[in-house]
Design a protein around this motif. Sequence first.
Motif, mmCIF file in Angstrom:
data_model
loop_
_atom_site.group_PDB
_atom_site.id
_atom_site.type_symbol
_atom_site.label_atom_id
_atom_site.label_comp_id
_atom_site.label_asym_id
_atom_site.label_seq_id
_atom_site.Cartn_x
_atom_site.Cartn_y
_atom_site.Cartn_z
ATOM 1 N N GLY A 197 -3.055 15.347 -4.122
ATOM 2 C CA GLY A 197 -1.966 14.805 -3.008
ATOM 3 C C GLY A 197 -1.398 13.250 -2.896
ATOM 4 N N GLY A 198 -2.707 12.177 -3.740
ATOM 5 C CA GLY A 198 -1.442 10.933 -3.547
ATOM 6 C C GLY A 198 -3.033 10.243 -2.706
ATOM 7 N N ILE A 199 -2.919 8.601 -3.081
ATOM 8 C CA ILE A 199 -3.650 8.114 -3.068
ATOM 9 C C ILE A 199 -3.450 6.943 -1.902
ATOM 10 N N ILE A 200 -3.636 5.879 -0.444
ATOM 11 C CA ILE A 200 -3.855 5.709 0.560
ATOM 12 C C ILE A 200 -4.800 3.628 -0.403
ATOM 13 N N ASN A 201 -3.387 2.699 -0.393
ATOM 14 C CA ASN A 201 -4.310 1.922 -0.529
ATOM 15 C C ASN A 201 -3.677 0.508 0.430
ATOM 16 N N THR A 202 -4.254 -0.566 0.837
ATOM 17 C CA THR A 202 -3.866 -1.026 1.234
ATOM 18 C C THR A 202 -3.808 -2.585 0.776
ATOM 19 N N ILE A 203 -2.723 -3.393 1.269
ATOM 20 C CA ILE A 203 -2.667 -4.590 0.943
ATOM 21 C C ILE A 203 -2.662 -5.308 1.825
ATOM 22 N N THR A 204 -3.543 -7.248 1.684
ATOM 23 C CA THR A 204 -3.799 -6.997 3.319
ATOM 24 C C THR A 204 -3.339 -9.018 2.815
ATOM 25 N N LYS A 205 -2.740 -9.758 3.738
ATOM 26 C CA LYS A 205 -2.483 -11.211 3.840
ATOM 27 C C LYS A 205 -2.839 -12.030 2.200
ATOM 28 N N LYS A 206 -2.438 -13.064 2.593
ATOM 29 C CA LYS A 206 -2.321 -13.847 0.916
ATOM 30 C C LYS A 206 -2.053 -15.129 2.257
ATOM 31 N N PRO A 207 -3.249 -15.770 1.327
ATOM 32 C CA PRO A 207 -3.256 -17.199 1.853
ATOM 33 C C PRO A 207 -1.916 -17.976 1.663
ATOM 34 N N TYR A 208 -0.978 -19.095 1.986
ATOM 35 C CA TYR A 208 0.157 -19.605 1.309
ATOM 36 C C TYR A 208 -0.276 -21.231 1.972
ATOM 37 N N TYR A 209 0.460 -22.313 1.163
ATOM 38 C CA TYR A 209 0.007 -23.609 1.296
ATOM 39 C C TYR A 209 0.519 -24.337 2.177
ATOM 40 N N ASP A 261 -9.608 -1.356 10.425
ATOM 41 C CA ASP A 261 -8.858 -2.714 11.698
ATOM 42 C C ASP A 261 -7.732 -2.807 10.544
ATOM 43 N N PRO A 262 -6.388 -3.155 11.377
ATOM 44 C CA PRO A 262 -4.994 -3.277 11.158
ATOM 45 C C PRO A 262 -4.605 -5.190 10.933
ATOM 46 N N ALA A 263 -5.531 -5.543 11.241
ATOM 47 C CA ALA A 263 -5.786 -6.967 11.428
ATOM 48 C C ALA A 263 -4.762 -7.822 10.909
ATOM 49 N N ASP A 264 -5.481 -7.718 8.903
ATOM 50 C CA ASP A 264 -5.456 -8.391 7.912
ATOM 51 C C ASP A 264 -4.264 -7.945 7.490
ATOM 52 N N VAL A 265 -3.611 -6.874 7.847
ATOM 53 C CA VAL A 265 -2.791 -5.801 6.494
ATOM 54 C C VAL A 265 -1.522 -6.501 6.468
ATOM 55 N N GLU A 266 -1.174 -6.405 4.790
ATOM 56 C CA GLU A 266 0.112 -6.808 5.004
ATOM 57 C C GLU A 266 0.883 -6.231 4.497
ATOM 58 N N GLU A 267 0.933 -4.713 4.445
ATOM 59 C CA GLU A 267 1.085 -3.365 4.049
ATOM 60 C C GLU A 267 0.530 -2.096 3.435
ATOM 61 N N ILE A 268 0.977 -1.191 3.848
ATOM 62 C CA ILE A 268 0.369 -0.142 3.223
ATOM 63 C C ILE A 268 1.060 0.762 2.260
ATOM 64 N N GLU A 269 0.391 0.751 0.892
ATOM 65 C CA GLU A 269 1.370 1.249 -0.005
ATOM 66 C C GLU A 269 0.463 3.346 0.301
ATOM 67 N N VAL A 270 1.326 3.519 0.213
ATOM 68 C CA VAL A 270 1.416 5.317 0.335
ATOM 69 C C VAL A 270 1.778 6.036 -0.961
ATOM 70 N N LEU A 271 0.864 6.066 -2.332
ATOM 71 C CA LEU A 271 1.500 6.543 -3.642
ATOM 72 C C LEU A 271 1.240 8.103 -3.911
#
Length: 807
Positions: A231-243, A205-215
């Motif tokens: 051929g590479g790897i797919i890494n999902t970076i999630t959204k982070k809390p802020y203040y 689910d893309p709801a908490d995706v900040e960005e997707i890195e394709v290495l």
Amino acid sequence: MKTIFTLLLLFPSFLLFAQDESTGTVRGTIAGSDGLPAANITVSITRSSWGSISNEQGKYIIRNIKPGSWTLKISAVGMATQEKKIHVAAGQTLTVDFRLKENAAALREVVVSGRNPDKVNTGVAKMPLKNLENPQVYNTVTSAILKQQAVTDYDDAMRNVPGISRTWASTGRAGDGGAYFALRGFDAQPALVNGLPGLTSGDMDPADVEEIEVLKGPSGTLFGGSFYSYGGIINTITKKPYYHFGGEAGYQFGSFGLNRVTADINTPLSSREKIAMRINTAYHSEGSFQDAGFRKSFFLAPSLVYEVNDRLSFHILTEILQEERAVPPVFFHSDRLSALPFKTIDALNLDPKLSFTSNDLTIRNPKFNLQARMEYKLSGRWTSQTVFSRGTVKSDGIYTYIWDDDSTEADHFSQYFHDEQQTTYTTDIQQNFNGDFNIGRLRNRLLLGLDFFNQHVVDNGSGWGWARNVTPQGDVNYVDPFSGDTLVPVYLTKASIDNLLAGTEPAHSNISNSSYAAYVSDVINITPGLMLMASLRADYFDSKGERSTDEDDFSQFALSPKFGLVYQPVPDKVSLFANYMNAFINVAPAEVADPDGSNPRIKSFKPEHANQWEAGVKANLFSQKLSATLSYYDIRVSNRVVPVAGNPNDQVQGGKVGSRGLELDLAAYPLEGLSLIAGYSYNHTAVIEGNDMDFYSEPGRSPGGQGPQHTANFWGTYTFHKDGLRGLGLGIGGNYAGRYKVIDNSQTGVFYLPAYTLLNASLFYEGSRFRAALNVNNLSNTEYYIGYWSVNPQKPRNFVASLSFKF
């Protein structure tokens, strides 16, 4: 391995005493015009390799700066660049703050592609490096692009990445039920979340995706051999809390019964301490363009950050997904032995609207993922990161596929069913040390890491049951392809399939394996513009196999090196790079025998390895208005296990596969409000050494699943900024895929999927608080197919309407 682990733990202590205090430090805070912290702003010292990126509190720090006068620059896509002259003295810590002309909250959701070519990335190399400093090629798809394109299906994000194409959608089956992609000619699945294991047997689910890195390229040195990464790897970076308090709520509806509700809520939890929580959630319901099929899911992802002080912080993420679907079967139109009576889609005459399933035959793919990270600053030069992840994924329900078993009639195919009852548990613990120090005049950015990974798989699924024969046009009969007898009809109902599978032999499997690894990576600045990367992983794999017996236990050891060279003839603007990269897969022993079946025995194998050589150029020009990467790569996979010629009961290690290609990636911002991204890739993958009589390893032939040779992508948006039309925008783009050889064998013949071009468009309005958009995908209603030794019809024209409110 114990010796390596001990040395890695002690090494930072030795270096702490070995360093001098001949360099300085710059730190500060970046805030927007509204006074709020500005995150993800790149801070760099011009004409040098020193840089950083502001965190969610707007803070940045740059260490180990050579004494002297410098220019400090801050930059990000969507903001005006600022520069300040500074003078750094040995042993000094200089504080330099910035106040942006732009609103920090608006920058967080800036409506452009969101690619920042000058951004410091901490995940690809597991150390802070700018793209121009990194000898590895990687692409990112940001949440801004997902919003522009109204992406509700994670897989659709990949249409923005050159060199990758989907070969089939998620099947939900046990073990590898996630979507399959071809990446530089080899398999890839989205297996990492924040650089840690994030396996799935269903959809992401893309709801908490900040960005997707394709290495890009073999990535075993830093990420191990537990994930297929040739051929590479797919890494999902999630959204982070802020203040500070903020968030967004959205609703999307569209073709085929799409209804999707999302919420992103962030709030501080303490007025005195730095504690914040962010919750992303989504409810998704969608039908199918075919005569059956649906998906319903609920996703919840709470995350927490607690900054104890300037040295210590804790980060926790939990992802919970409940998903139920009726999944159309993969249509395998060849038995991989017999000559194909059809060589094209037109000859096969498959009706794309047929699903060959019913909404009564469902599969559930619940997922749980927990990640906890502790970060601690050991000193001004060293940081420690301790991470823990625990995941559970399950396949529970009916999986079916279609296979060419019926030798009596060319246009009849067998349909098989299976009750999936498998659960996979993963545990990963990593300890990383990052150092940034000088030895003499050479700057070193050093990574030292330890990694423990365990995977435990429990399978209680049924056996396989043949149910019926189908034609590509939907005709059905119940003639057993093996006996020729007409059997009792099996209907596409849960009761009928349960009755079919009740007579099969169930599986009772309980398998566990672990890997223990240590790795080191160092980036050395020989000069400010010349950098050398040297990395090595030592990996010990220990498989206990079935817990009920030790007869299938085995272990393997692998070394995985990585080297890179970067030269910047124009500092911070152009870099020439070359790399050597490696990945490996552990190969289980196999039972073999003589040609007549006698003399059964167990044969052991070495790990399979992939090696890549790559060279290219990266550019960041015209004040970040144009960024580009052009590269050529050559990957060779060796030690593949293939059947022995003349003995189908034996296997030998020695197969080789080669993949080579060219990739171009562009991002441009030529005018205010105009954002363009584009890419092109060429790939040729073929078996180099194998077995002439084996479908999967015939020399000179495509191995399967390699994707189209030629692909291209484009996406452009323009947002009006003048009064009267301010906030109104247009988007247009598309994808091209060349003719694709899904079957390539001298015995079966060659089957091509035709080339296709897709057009997508968007019309949107973006206000300070409200956004409305209409996206139309496959505007020309093109009929097209993807496949992996298979034929899988894809969506016709469809629309998505989006409404969202920011608070």
